[in-house]
Structures are given as structure tokens and as C-alpha cells.
Design a protein around this motif. Structure first.
Motif, short mmCIF file in Angstrom:
data_model
loop_
_atom_site.label_atom_id
_atom_site.label_comp_id
_atom_site.label_asym_id
_atom_site.label_seq_id
_atom_site.Cartn_x
_atom_site.Cartn_y
_atom_site.Cartn_z
N PHE A 256 0.83 -1.21 0.00
CA PHE A 256 0.00 0.00 0.00
C PHE A 256 0.87 1.27 0.00
O PHE A 256 0.55 2.26 -0.66
CB PHE A 256 -0.92 0.01 1.22
N THR A 257 1.96 1.23 0.75
CA THR A 257 2.85 2.40 0.83
C THR A 257 3.51 2.68 -0.52
O THR A 257 3.64 3.84 -0.94
CB THR A 257 3.92 2.18 1.91
N MET A 258 3.94 1.61 -1.20
CA MET A 258 4.57 1.78 -2.51
C MET A 258 3.63 2.48 -3.48
O MET A 258 4.02 3.43 -4.18
CB MET A 258 4.97 0.41 -3.07
N TRP A 259 2.38 2.06 -3.52
CA TRP A 259 1.43 2.68 -4.43
C TRP A 259 1.04 4.08 -3.95
O TRP A 259 0.80 4.98 -4.77
CB TRP A 259 0.20 1.80 -4.59
N GLY A 260 1.00 4.29 -2.64
CA GLY A 260 0.73 5.63 -2.13
C GLY A 260 1.82 6.61 -2.54
O GLY A 260 1.53 7.75 -2.93
N ASP A 261 3.07 6.17 -2.46
CA ASP A 261 4.18 7.02 -2.90
C ASP A 261 4.07 7.34 -4.38
O ASP A 261 4.37 8.47 -4.81
CB ASP A 261 5.52 6.33 -2.61
N LEU A 262 3.65 6.35 -5.17
CA LEU A 262 3.53 6.56 -6.61
C LEU A 262 2.38 7.52 -6.94
O LEU A 262 2.48 8.33 -7.86
CB LEU A 262 3.35 5.22 -7.32
N ARG A 263 1.31 7.44 -6.17
CA ARG A 263 0.23 8.42 -6.35
C ARG A 263 0.71 9.82 -5.97
O ARG A 263 0.44 10.80 -6.68
CB ARG A 263 -0.99 8.04 -5.51
N PRO A 270 -4.94 8.95 -9.32
CA PRO A 270 -5.55 9.08 -8.00
C PRO A 270 -6.78 8.19 -7.86
O PRO A 270 -7.27 7.61 -8.83
CB PRO A 270 -5.93 10.56 -7.95
N ALA A 271 -7.27 8.11 -6.63
CA ALA A 271 -8.35 7.17 -6.31
C ALA A 271 -9.58 7.36 -7.17
O ALA A 271 -10.19 6.39 -7.63
CB ALA A 271 -8.71 7.30 -4.83
N GLU A 272 -9.98 8.62 -7.39
CA GLU A 272 -11.22 8.85 -8.13
C GLU A 272 -11.13 8.42 -9.59
O GLU A 272 -12.14 8.16 -10.24
CB GLU A 272 -11.64 10.32 -8.04
N VAL A 273 -9.91 8.32 -10.12
CA VAL A 273 -9.72 7.85 -11.49
C VAL A 273 -9.61 6.33 -11.52
O VAL A 273 -10.19 5.67 -12.38
CB VAL A 273 -8.46 8.49 -12.11
N SER A 274 -8.90 5.76 -10.56
CA SER A 274 -8.67 4.31 -10.55
C SER A 274 -9.90 3.52 -10.14
O SER A 274 -10.16 2.44 -10.68
CB SER A 274 -7.52 3.97 -9.59
N GLN A 275 -10.65 4.04 -9.18
CA GLN A 275 -11.74 3.26 -8.56
C GLN A 275 -12.77 2.74 -9.55
O GLN A 275 -13.18 1.58 -9.46
CB GLN A 275 -12.41 4.10 -7.47
N ASN A 424 -9.77 2.30 0.64
CA ASN A 424 -9.75 3.08 1.88
C ASN A 424 -8.45 3.86 2.02
O ASN A 424 -8.45 5.02 2.43
CB ASN A 424 -9.94 2.16 3.09
N VAL A 425 -7.34 3.23 1.66
CA VAL A 425 -6.05 3.91 1.72
C VAL A 425 -5.98 5.01 0.66
O VAL A 425 -5.60 6.15 0.95
CB VAL A 425 -4.88 2.92 1.53
N ALA A 426 -6.36 4.69 -0.56
CA ALA A 426 -6.24 5.64 -1.66
C ALA A 426 -7.12 6.87 -1.46
O ALA A 426 -6.72 7.99 -1.82
CB ALA A 426 -6.59 4.96 -2.98
N PHE A 427 -8.29 6.69 -0.88
CA PHE A 427 -9.19 7.82 -0.63
C PHE A 427 -8.89 8.54 0.68
O PHE A 427 -9.58 9.49 1.05
CB PHE A 427 -10.65 7.35 -0.63
N GLY A 428 -7.86 8.07 1.41
CA GLY A 428 -7.48 8.74 2.65
C GLY A 428 -8.34 8.39 3.84
O GLY A 428 -8.29 9.08 4.87
N ALA A 434 -2.91 0.44 9.13
CA ALA A 434 -4.20 0.08 9.72
C ALA A 434 -5.05 -0.71 8.74
O ALA A 434 -5.71 -1.70 9.11
CB ALA A 434 -4.95 1.34 10.16
N ALA A 435 -5.03 -0.29 7.48
CA ALA A 435 -5.81 -1.01 6.46
C ALA A 435 -5.26 -2.42 6.26
O ALA A 435 -6.02 -3.38 6.09
CB ALA A 435 -5.78 -0.24 5.15
#
Length: 452
Positions: A256-263, A270-275, A424-428, A434-435
Motif C-alpha cells: 500500500f505504501t509503494m502505491w501511495g508514494d507513486l500516487r 488518483p483514487a477517483e480515477v482508478s476506482q 480506503n487507503v487511496a481515498f485517505g 491500519a488497512a
């Protein structure tokens, strides 16, 4: 629609299709009772396991699969070829879309009247084998069932606890589909070998976002169970260890951290595009909608994805150690354990896999032919695009890792839980750690219930 620069890109109007990305089962098979066969009826009709097919008495077999009209037409043609060679054998067919398919199979199995030949994917394999819904095909191997021209890695994927329950109908392997129309003028088209590691991939994706000024380098794939599996395998882990997860909070937090850094760097959408694309609808895939230049795929699905865009697409191996990849059947044929004539059903399955004329009819609609001799025989007639896919598949699988274990019972729930946690992670809504902790707890509980 958000872009890295805040502009709204052009969007293709493409028809909705069934998911082209591998995903979780639309319906769970967890409630299926132990309603299959037993040792006394293992061959059907009183025949011994391993017995030859019926050649004189009339036999009517029911065959079930999911898919569209093209698959139905091709499958029926092969069944007709079999009847032409074996006039005493005729067929009834059941086919439909993927949605609701397993509901129908489960209902018929509970009533002990499931189809004689059942198409499944690996999501259902372990449960159907453990519940004795499908027959052990091992006694027919080397006799009625020929496997010598099929990659042992593919055959292994149909085994549960050392017994062969399913024969691959077609094969594919993991890939990244990239938009060459966008990348080539920018001199950012990846090398044929891909990226040496994930850091190199992240740097490339970020540079693409910067260079295009309106597209992201890659879709955020943190919710993709198939890509997570690839990444885990590179670190010596598997998705599952028996009926439990094969990884823990530490690995998933890192993912999750790796993808968060890439976002955060702008390299991933971002989440709204990927979801919207997380459900696998090809019309919402971010390469088809021209929002990103890269997306996870399976190599044989390039043809379908290419139909959704007017851009030229290419395949690239996923980042890092190629041992993360593996040869993967897109579907299997199995024999119902209470079928009235399992020996003949096995012979039909063998015909689909090993007959050159059948292979020519089936083509690549389900994926690449699993039989190397059949593949070689029909490859000269492939389109240039299919020849390209074949070359990619053979190059990647030559260095691929060993076959992973058959997915645990309850696998479909794990995909759903990962999607929820990643979103949940991508949308903050949750921190990565925790996730990850919540996912691991929920997933192991779900797997324990599914296996009980």
C-alpha cells in the motif's frame, strides 16, 4: 474527470463488456454442500476410473461454460466435430455470461444433476475438488487423457493435493499493456524486457506523467489481487499458505505504501480515477479511456483491450524479477463427479486440448492453446497481433517462476476485501498499516470459515 494538470481528457465511447481483467468470482461458492461424487461412482455409469470412453451405446453429455456468442459458436463447432468422429455421442449445452454462472452450477450440483463437463476457473477449483463436485482425472492421464504436449506448469495448476481435477483450455501470463501511440513520440516506450525493479518503474511512470501533461503513467493497481500476487512471488511469498494467507501485515503495508508514494509523485492515477476500473469493466479501463498510458492485463487480452481504443498498444513484462510471472490457464474443463459417463467426458476434454482441428476452431478466443503442438500448427494463420502475443507469452513464460498453489477456498472474498482496503487507503480513509492489519484479520477469518 481529474487529470494531473486538472484538464479533462477526451473519453472514448466504448461498449460495456464483461471484465477482461481477472477478478473475483461474481458469486461465492462457499455455501456449496458436499454434493459431488464418491469412489463408487468415480467413473460414472459403473465404469472403473481410467476406463476408456463408450464407443457403441448412445451417450448424451451436457457441457456448460460462460462466455459470449463467439465462444458459444466455437465450442459448439468442436462438439460437432467430436460427434462426427463419434456418432454415438451427442451433446446438450448450457452457456451464459459470467454473472450468475456459478450460482447455476452450484444449484445443479446440490440437486446432483450438474453438467457432465463444467468450465471453471481457478477460483472455484479447490472448493469443487474438496466438495467432490468434480472428478479426479488422474486415472486417465497417459491413457485417454494426453498431457505430454502441454507445459507441466499448466498441468500443475489443475492439481489439488497431488490429484489432477482440471485440464487447461487455454493459457496466458501477466503483462503490462502500454499506450505506444503516446509513448513513442516522447521516447518513453519501455524496453522489451521492461523495468529492472519497481523503483525504475516508478521513476518511469512519474516521468511519463510529467511529459504528457495530461495522462498518468500508470493506473493505481493497489487493489489488484493479481498484481499483488506477482509482487509477493518476487519476494518468495504466495497469496496463500494452505487455507490461510501466505503473507502478513508487513508485506501488505509495504504494498500500500509503494502505491501511495507513486500516487503522491503523480506517477499513478488518483483514487477517483482508478476506482471505477477496479470492477474490471473494460469500458472504464484507464488505458481505454485515455487517462493512463499503462494498465495491468493478461497477454491474450491485448486483442480485446485494443478494440476499446484507437491507439496502438504494446505488452511489457511487469517490473522486477520475472520469476513473479507464471503460466496461467484462463479456464479449465472438468468432469462432474456424478456424471453418467465420465470416461467419455474425459475423452471430450482430451479432444478439446489435443486435437489439431479442434484447436484451429477454438483459436485464441479463450487464450493461447495449451498444447504446444496444436499451437505450432495453427500459429501460421494467426494475425500479426496474435503472433505478437504468442511471442510475448513464450518469452515471458520461459523465465517464469513455479506454479503457485491453487487458490484457497474463499478466494473470491479475498479479492473483495483487498479492493475495499486499497480504496480506503487511496481515498485517505485509512492509513496503510491500519488497512493492512484489518485486511489480514478479516481475510484469515473469511478463509477459516470457507474451509470449515
Amino acid at each position: 474527470m481529474t487529470t494531473p494538470t486538472g484538464r479533462t481528457p477526451a473519453r472514448l465511447a466504448v461498449p460495456a463488456r464483461r471484465s477482461f481483467l481477472a477478478g473475483a468470482l461474481g458469486t461465492s461458492v462457499l455455501g456449496l454442500a458436499a454434493c459431488g461424487g464418491n469412489s463408487d461412482s468415480a467413473a460414472g455409469g459403473g465404469a472403473e476410473a481410467g476406463a476408456g470412453p463408450e464407443t457403441t451405446e448412445p451417450v448424451v453429455l451436457t457441457v456448460a461454460w460462460w462466455g459470449g456468442p463467439a465462444r458459444a459458436e466455437n465450442t459448439q463447432k468442436v462438439l460437432d466435430l467430436y460427434t462426427k468422429a463419434h456418432p454415438n455421442v451427442t451433446f446438450k449445452t448450457q452457456w451464459q455470461g459470467y454473472s450468475g454462472y456459478y450460482d447455476k452450477i452450484n444449484t445443479s450440483a446440490a440437486g446432483r444433476n450438474a453438467p457432465d463437463i463444467i468450465q471453471i476457473d481457478n477460483r472455484a477449483l479447490r472448493e469443487y475438488a474438496n466438495k467432490s463436485v468434480i472428478a479426479d482425472l488422474t486415472p486417465w492421464v497417459g491413457g485417454t487423457l494426453k498431457t505430454d504436449a502441454i507445459d507441466p506448469k499448466l498441468i500443475d495448476t489443475g492439481e489439488v493435493d497431488g490429484k489432477l481435477y482440471a485440464m487447461p483450455l487455454a493459457s496466458n501470463t501477466q503483462a503490462l499493456a502500454v499506450d505506444a501511440t503516446v509513448l513513442q513520440p516522447l521516447n518513453l516506450l519501455p524496453a522489451e524486457s521492461g523495468w529492472a525493479d519497481w523503483d525504475e518503474f516508478a521513476a518511469w511512470a512519474t516521468s511519463v506523467t510529467t511529459a504528457t501533461g495530461g495522462l498518468w503513467g500508470t493506473r493505481d493497481e493497489s487493489a489488484n489481487l493479481n498484481w499483488l500476487e506477482y509482487w509477493l512471488r518476487q519476494g518468495g511469498k504466495n497469496l496463500y499458505d494452505g487455507q490461510a494467507l501466505g503473507f502478513g501485515e508487513t508485506e501488505l503495508t509495504e504494498w500500500f505504501t509503494m502505491w501511495g508514494d507513486l500516487r503522491d509523485s503523480g506517477g499513478a492515477s488518483p483514487a477517483e480515477v482508478s476506482q471505477p476500473a477496479n470492477a474490471g469493466d473494460i469500458s472504464k479501463n484507464t488505458v481505454a479511456t485515455k487517462q493512463t498510458v499503462a494498465t495491468f492485463s493478461y497477454d491474450n487480452q491485448l486483442t480485446e483491450l485494443a478494440k476499446a481504443t484507437d491507439h496502438q498498444l504494446q505488452l511489457v513484462p511487469l517490473p522486477g524479477d520475472p520469476a513473479g510471472a507464471y503460466a496461467r490457464p484462463s479456464q479449465y474443463f472438468t468432469a462432474y463427479a456424478r456424471g453418467k459417463n465420465i470416461p467419455t467426458a474425459v475423452d471430450v476434454i482430451n479432444f478439446f486440448d489435443n486435437d489439431p482441428e479442434a484447436g484451429a476452431v477454438l483459436g485464441t478466443e479463450r487464450g493461447l492453446p495449451p498444447n504446444s503442438e496444436v499451437r505450432a500448427a495453427i500459429a501460421p494463420a494467426f494475425s500479426e497481433q496474435l503472433k505478437y502475443v504468442l511471442e510475448f507469452d513464450e518469452r515471458v513464460t520461459a523465465t517464469a517462476g513455479p506454479t503457485p498453489p491453487v487458490p484457497a477456498q474463499g478466494d473470491s472474498q479475498i479479492g473483495q476485501l483487498l479492493t475495499s482496503a486499497a480504496e480506503n487507503v487511496a481515498f485517505g480513509r485509512a492509513e496503510a498499516g491500519a488497512a493492512a492489519a484489518e485486511f489480514v484479520s478479516q481475510a484469515n477469518s473469511a478463509l477459516k470459515r470457507a474451509g470449515s
